[in-house]
Design an enzyme around this catalytic site. Structure first.
Site, short mmCIF file in Angstrom:
data_model
loop_
_atom_site.label_atom_id
_atom_site.label_comp_id
_atom_site.label_asym_id
_atom_site.label_seq_id
_atom_site.Cartn_x
_atom_site.Cartn_y
_atom_site.Cartn_z
N HIS A 99 0.68 -1.19 0.22
CA HIS A 99 0.13 -0.08 0.04
C HIS A 99 0.95 1.35 -0.11
O HIS A 99 0.42 2.27 -0.96
CB HIS A 99 -0.90 -0.02 1.24
CG HIS A 99 -2.05 -0.92 0.91
ND1 HIS A 99 -3.44 -0.26 0.85
CD2 HIS A 99 -2.27 -2.27 0.67
CE1 HIS A 99 -4.34 -1.38 0.63
NE2 HIS A 99 -3.91 -2.25 0.40
N ASP A 140 -4.95 6.80 2.29
CA ASP A 140 -5.16 5.52 1.82
C ASP A 140 -6.69 5.13 1.94
O ASP A 140 -7.09 5.61 2.95
CB ASP A 140 -4.43 4.34 2.59
CG ASP A 140 -4.54 2.68 1.78
OD1 ASP A 140 -5.84 2.37 1.81
OD2 ASP A 140 -3.55 2.48 1.17
N ALA A 159 14.09 -10.49 -7.88
CA ALA A 159 14.59 -10.11 -9.40
C ALA A 159 14.10 -8.65 -9.53
O ALA A 159 13.03 -8.32 -8.98
CB ALA A 159 13.88 -11.25 -10.20
#
Length: 451
Positions: free
Chosen positions: A21, A119, A331
């Site tokens: 978030h 949020d 990655a």
């Protein structure tokens, strides 16, 4: 873009300090702060979240200041492995902790608050904004389909009840605009399944009820991706602003390829390799991890698998020696997805990963949903945007994954998915371009928060 004025503006930005978030909220805050240099942005999250967020290589803007608030965990508390326990502890005292933090920021800066950006999960932002006499502008971090499911929770419960979905899991939400392909079992926990009385479920329910009262709701997407649902949300909210994809409008800084993923991909043929990652939170159960390994070995598809070191113990004996690929603890996902050798992305269906796949414009997805918005994102990927498939039965089996890999990498349907991805990526690029819908919506957001 014209720079906003507003020399006394002070925007409080309240993060929900869990999972993925905070990063997109900080990304949009940075973009706003850059476009409105005389507006102050006080960014509130927990110490752990802020330390991780603000330690990137990006230079810190002088008009953003981070403030730490308590995570709500009592001193000496011992976690009992209860699901979402950390979130429940945080939310119990979140409103009061944010209030204290904002008082400190106002005292330090000498500027009263002029806007509250939060949020969207922090539904109490509406009341906090009213107490301060300012606009409340919530940010919903997932896509418009999950947003719609929360706005329509009461209607969904009326149609299906809160206990009567057993045997009806495949029924669709055709009574909600743009959701005719969505099935009951795709919905996040807390709407008609799971513990509806938990703090987390009540938080999402209250969010869906109060968002229509916000000055504006904004989202990391673009209008052209889901026009029907977007227009429906525009009819529900005072303002509904798609300002993404942020990955295209505000590209993240380059990250080092510390495990040699790109050099390995350079040796592979175009569109042949699988990239496997289930994000930073989801963990495959051991039996499914074995199924993935066996499918990779049997199909001989070259692969990069981003897998936490503590999960490697569950891999079949000798798999790493026999494998036609590499297993790495991390990655550089955006660079990997952009590489011409990658032909399929095996994912949990998290929203950020889905957007990154769309932004790359060429890598179809095989989705294994875990929780939250994953089921809805997977359904959109498979049945609406047609840029991937959900694993058969929602869990990995050796044969199920082999057939999905064959479908995406070798069959005509996979080729069509790649064409669809390219078309959607071009829409996204236009949306963030000079005259694009997301660019215009960002200007409206900037005007709202910096006046």
């Amino acid at each position: 873009m014209q720079q906003a004025t507003g020399s006394n503006c002070h925007v409080a930005v309240l993060a929900f300090p869990f999972a993925t978030h905070p990063p997109p909220l900080l990304t949009i805050t940075r973009r706003l702060a850059s476009a409105a240099p005389s507006t102050l942005f006080s960014f509130f999250s927990t110490s752990e979240s802020n330390t991780s967020l603000f330690s990137t290589s990006l230079p810190m803007l002088p008009n953003i200041k981070a403030y730490n608030i308590s995570d709500g965990v009592p001193e000496g508390h011992v976690f009992v492995e209860k699901p979402l326990e950390d979130i429940e502890l945080f939310m119990k005292v979140g409103r009061e902790n944010f209030r204290k933090g904002m008082e400190v920021a106002v005292a330090e800066t000498g500027r009263k608050l002029s806007c509250l950006v939060t949020d969207a999960f922090l539904w109490f932002g509406k009341e906090m904004a009213e107490e301060n006499g300012v606009a409340w502008v919530p940010f919903f971090v997932s896509g418009v389909c999950p947003l719609s499911s929360h706005v329509y929770t009461d209607l969904i419960r009326e149609n299906f009840g809160v206990a009567g979905i057993v045997g009806r899991e495949d029924q669709t939400l055709d009574f909600i605009p743009g959701m005719s392909k969505v099935r009951i079992h795709d919905l996040p926990e807390g709407i008609v399944s799971g513990n509806l009385g938990s703090i987390f479920s009540r938080m999402l329910h209250q969010m869906g009820q109060v968002l229509p009262q916000a000055a504006a709701v904004f989202i990391n997407s673009f209008e052209e991706l889901d026009p029907v649902i977007t227009n429906d949300m525009k009819s529900k909210f005072k303002k509904f602003l798609n300002v993404g994809p942020l990955i295209l409008s505000t590209p993240p800084p380059a990250v080092p390829d510390s495990h040699g993923c790109l050099a390995w991909l350079d040796k592979q043929k175009p569109a042949t390799a699988a990239y496997i990652s289930f994000g930073s939170v989801a963990t495959l159960p051991p039996n499914e991890l074995v199924a993935v390994a066996e499918a990779l070995e049997a199909s001989r598809v070259p692969f990069i698998w981003s897998l936490r070191d503590n999960s490697k113990v569950d891999l079949p004996n000798g798999f790493l020696d026999r494998a036609n690929g590499i297993v790495v603890p991390w990655a550089p996902q955006i660079d990997v997805l952009a590489h011409s050798a990658v032909g399929v992305f095996i994912s949990h269906g998290g929203y950020n990963s889905t957007l990154e796949s769309i932004a790359a414009g060429r890598v179809p997805m095989i989705v294994r949903p875990f929780f939250g918005d994953h089921g809805l994102n997977g359904r959109m990927v498979q049945d609406v945007w047609e840029i991937g498939v959900i694993v058969k039965g929602g869990i990995f089996t050796k044969n199920g994954l082999i057939s999905s890999l064959d479908l995406v990498l070798s069959q005509e349907k996979g080729k069509k998915m790649r064409e669809n991805l390219k078309a959607i990526m071009e829409l996204a690029q236009r949306a963030v371009g000079p005259e694009g819908s997301s660019t215009e919506n960002f200007k409206a957001l900037l005007d709202l928060v910096s006046r």
